[in-house]
Structure formats: structure tokens, C-alpha cells
Design a protein around this motif. Sequence first.
Motif, PDB file in Angstrom:
ATOM      1  N   VAL A   1      -3.460   3.341   4.666  1.00 29.14           N
ATOM      2  CA  VAL A   1      -3.617   4.566   3.887  1.00 29.14           C
ATOM      3  C   VAL A   1      -2.787   4.497   2.608  1.00 29.14           C
ATOM      4  N   ALA A   2      -3.180   5.320   1.647  1.00 30.65           N
ATOM      5  CA  ALA A   2      -2.487   5.349   0.358  1.00 30.65           C
ATOM      6  C   ALA A   2      -2.179   6.799  -0.003  1.00 30.65           C
ATOM      7  N   ALA A   3      -1.010   7.251   0.383  1.00 31.77           N
ATOM      8  CA  ALA A   3      -0.588   8.627   0.092  1.00 31.77           C
ATOM      9  C   ALA A   3      -0.265   8.766  -1.386  1.00 31.77           C
ATOM     10  N   PRO A   4      -0.426   9.955  -1.931  1.00 29.73           N
ATOM     11  CA  PRO A   4      -0.790  11.215  -1.283  1.00 29.73           C
ATOM     12  C   PRO A   4      -2.307  11.338  -1.113  1.00 29.73           C
ATOM     13  N   TYR A   5      -2.694  12.072  -0.074  1.00 31.75           N
ATOM     14  CA  TYR A   5      -4.100  12.329   0.173  1.00 31.75           C
ATOM     15  C   TYR A   5      -4.260  13.546   1.074  1.00 31.75           C
ATOM     16  N   VAL A   6      -5.512  14.004   1.151  1.00 34.00           N
ATOM     17  CA  VAL A   6      -5.909  15.059   2.082  1.00 34.00           C
ATOM     18  C   VAL A   6      -7.161  14.543   2.779  1.00 34.00           C
ATOM     19  N   ARG A   7      -7.103  14.440   4.111  1.00 36.10           N
ATOM     20  CA  ARG A   7      -8.277  13.944   4.840  1.00 36.10           C
ATOM     21  C   ARG A   7      -8.546  14.810   6.057  1.00 36.10           C
ATOM     22  N   LEU A   8      -9.822  14.922   6.381  1.00 38.37           N
ATOM     23  CA  LEU A   8     -10.209  15.599   7.613  1.00 38.37           C
ATOM     24  C   LEU A   8      -9.812  14.685   8.764  1.00 38.37           C
TER      25      LEU A   8
ATOM     26  N   ASP B   1      -5.139  16.251   7.478  1.00 34.59           N
ATOM     27  CA  ASP B   1      -3.932  15.460   7.280  1.00 34.59           C
ATOM     28  C   ASP B   1      -3.581  15.581   5.797  1.00 34.59           C
ATOM     29  N   VAL B   2      -2.514  16.295   5.493  1.00 35.50           N
ATOM     30  CA  VAL B   2      -2.055  16.488   4.115  1.00 35.50           C
ATOM     31  C   VAL B   2      -0.825  15.608   3.960  1.00 35.50           C
TER      32      VAL B   2
ATOM     33  N   GLN C   1       4.025   7.888   1.507  1.00 38.30           N
ATOM     34  CA  GLN C   1       3.434   6.693   2.112  1.00 38.30           C
ATOM     35  C   GLN C   1       4.106   6.411   3.459  1.00 38.30           C
ATOM     36  N   PRO C   2       3.308   6.397   4.542  1.00 35.53           N
ATOM     37  CA  PRO C   2       3.883   6.127   5.863  1.00 35.53           C
ATOM     38  C   PRO C   2       4.673   4.820   5.902  1.00 35.53           C
ATOM     39  N   ASN C   3       5.783   4.859   6.588  1.00 36.09           N
ATOM     40  CA  ASN C   3       6.665   3.711   6.802  1.00 36.09           C
ATOM     41  C   ASN C   3       7.270   3.147   5.521  1.00 36.09           C
ATOM     42  N   VAL C   4       7.145   3.906   4.431  1.00 33.73           N
ATOM     43  CA  VAL C   4       7.736   3.506   3.156  1.00 33.73           C
ATOM     44  C   VAL C   4       8.673   4.600   2.652  1.00 33.73           C
ATOM     45  N   ALA C   5       8.209   5.835   2.741  1.00 35.66           N
ATOM     46  CA  ALA C   5       8.989   6.976   2.251  1.00 35.66           C
ATOM     47  C   ALA C   5       8.775   8.162   3.191  1.00 35.66           C
ATOM     48  N   HIS C   6       9.648   9.129   3.106  1.00 40.03           N
ATOM     49  CA  HIS C   6       9.516  10.348   3.909  1.00 40.03           C
ATOM     50  C   HIS C   6      10.166  11.507   3.160  1.00 40.03           C
ATOM     51  N   LEU C   7       9.850  12.704   3.607  1.00 34.89           N
ATOM     52  CA  LEU C   7      10.475  13.909   3.078  1.00 34.89           C
ATOM     53  C   LEU C   7      11.700  14.229   3.922  1.00 34.89           C
ATOM     54  N   GLU C   8      12.760  14.667   3.293  1.00 32.35           N
ATOM     55  CA  GLU C   8      13.952  15.070   4.037  1.00 32.35           C
ATOM     56  C   GLU C   8      13.648  16.360   4.799  1.00 32.35           C
ATOM     57  N   MET C   9      14.317  16.563   5.928  1.00 30.53           N
ATOM     58  CA  MET C   9      14.001  17.702   6.789  1.00 30.53           C
ATOM     59  C   MET C   9      14.135  19.066   6.110  1.00 30.53           C
ATOM     60  N   PRO C  10      15.141  19.331   5.290  1.00 27.84           N
ATOM     61  CA  PRO C  10      15.161  20.639   4.629  1.00 27.84           C
ATOM     62  C   PRO C  10      13.940  20.852   3.722  1.00 27.84           C
TER      63      PRO C  10
ATOM     64  N   ALA D   1      -0.509  14.102  -8.501  1.00 25.30           N
ATOM     65  CA  ALA D   1      -1.455  13.089  -8.019  1.00 25.30           C
ATOM     66  C   ALA D   1      -2.763  13.729  -7.581  1.00 25.30           C
ATOM     67  N   ARG D   2      -3.102  14.903  -8.081  1.00 21.56           N
ATOM     68  CA  ARG D   2      -4.281  15.666  -7.642  1.00 21.56           C
ATOM     69  C   ARG D   2      -5.549  14.823  -7.657  1.00 21.56           C
ATOM     70  N   ASP D   3      -5.733  13.978  -8.634  1.00 17.35           N
ATOM     71  CA  ASP D   3      -6.942  13.154  -8.736  1.00 17.35           C
ATOM     72  C   ASP D   3      -7.045  12.110  -7.643  1.00 17.35           C
ATOM     73  N   GLU D   4      -5.959  11.868  -6.917  1.00 17.34           N
ATOM     74  CA  GLU D   4      -5.936  10.839  -5.874  1.00 17.34           C
ATOM     75  C   GLU D   4      -6.109  11.393  -4.464  1.00 17.34           C
ATOM     76  N   TRP D   5      -6.136  12.700  -4.296  1.00 17.75           N
ATOM     77  CA  TRP D   5      -6.129  13.287  -2.962  1.00 17.75           C
ATOM     78  C   TRP D   5      -7.309  12.887  -2.102  1.00 17.75           C
ATOM     79  N   SER D   6      -8.430  12.561  -2.703  1.00 19.70           N
ATOM     80  CA  SER D   6      -9.629  12.208  -1.939  1.00 19.70           C
ATOM     81  C   SER D   6      -9.665  10.748  -1.527  1.00 19.70           C
ATOM     82  N   THR D   7      -8.749   9.949  -2.039  1.00 20.18           N
ATOM     83  CA  THR D   7      -8.702   8.526  -1.716  1.00 20.18           C
ATOM     84  C   THR D   7      -7.671   8.310  -0.615  1.00 20.18           C
ATOM     85  N   VAL D   8      -8.158   8.021   0.579  1.00 18.20           N
ATOM     86  CA  VAL D   8      -7.270   7.879   1.732  1.00 18.20           C
ATOM     87  C   VAL D   8      -6.743   6.455   1.865  1.00 18.20           C
ATOM     88  N   THR D   9      -7.575   5.472   1.568  1.00 13.93           N
ATOM     89  CA  THR D   9      -7.150   4.071   1.670  1.00 13.93           C
ATOM     90  C   THR D   9      -7.119   3.434   0.303  1.00 13.93           C
ATOM     91  N   ALA D  10      -6.272   2.424   0.178  1.00 11.96           N
ATOM     92  CA  ALA D  10      -6.114   1.747  -1.110  1.00 11.96           C
ATOM     93  C   ALA D  10      -7.363   0.945  -1.465  1.00 11.96           C
TER      94      ALA D  10
END
Length: 154
Positions: free
Chosen positions: A17-24, A40-41, A45-54, A145-154
Amino acid sequence: MPEHMNVESFNLDHRTVAAPYVRLADAKQLPAGDVIEKYDVRFTQPNVAHLEMPTVHSLEHLFAEHSRNHSDQVIDFSPMGCQTGFYLTLAGQWDYDDVLALVEATLRDVLAADAVPAANEVQCGWGANHTLEGAQDAARTFLAARDEWSTVTA
């Protein structure tokens, strides 16, 4: 390939997958005929970056509150344990572009917010664990990255 799992996201190859994206992620028809859809919003990128809990916590509060100003079909906005995104659960069958419009409008509300809703000891189980600035930074990055939301995979 690992065995098929009951949880949809456990069957998703997170390396492709290639975040950011929105997929059913899932759609279910309930016994009475109602439909629910889970999206899935993905913010990072999984296993590369994450959001801090706060940031996760504050985005959850902000999105959950503000999204309902745009639709009464929002069931839930739940953070992923991996801290890379959220699940948006909606009632009914949605047009994908309408889902993107809902996400965009809500994240614009996040940017305009002057406080995190219910970020206190009375209304929240960890009221001190919030950051409006972090939530707004994440929303700003996702919106850029709004233009990329529909692209789930690289």
C-alpha cells in the motif's frame, strides 16, 4: 503466503500500500437488509511511519464529533492499533466520491478547530492525552495529498 484470516486488514499486504489513501475495507449486509461500510483511512505508510498517540486520540475526537455535522450516517471513527490510520464506519451504501468529500470536509473542520472536543476528565478516559496541534498537522498533511487518496497501491 499466510493463511486467510477472519479480519480483513490482516489479509492486506501492508508492504504494497501507498499511504495516504482511503479504501473500502469491508461492506456487510445485516440480517434486516441494512448495509454498513468500513473505510480504511490511512494517514501514514505502514511499518515506516506512525502517528503519535496524542495525535491519534485528538484526531479521533475531532473527526468523530465533526463528521456527524456532515452526515447522520457516520457510525464510528476508530483508530488503528498500529497508529497509521483509522476505520470510518458508515451506514448505507456510499458513493466513493461522497466518502472522500466527507473525509475532506471533516478534516477541514479539524484545521478550523480551536480545541479538541471532550478533551477533559469528565468526557474522556485520558483527557490529558491530546494535541490539537498534532491533529491539525496530521490533517494538513493528509489534505495536501488529496489527489492521492484513491491510489491504494504504489
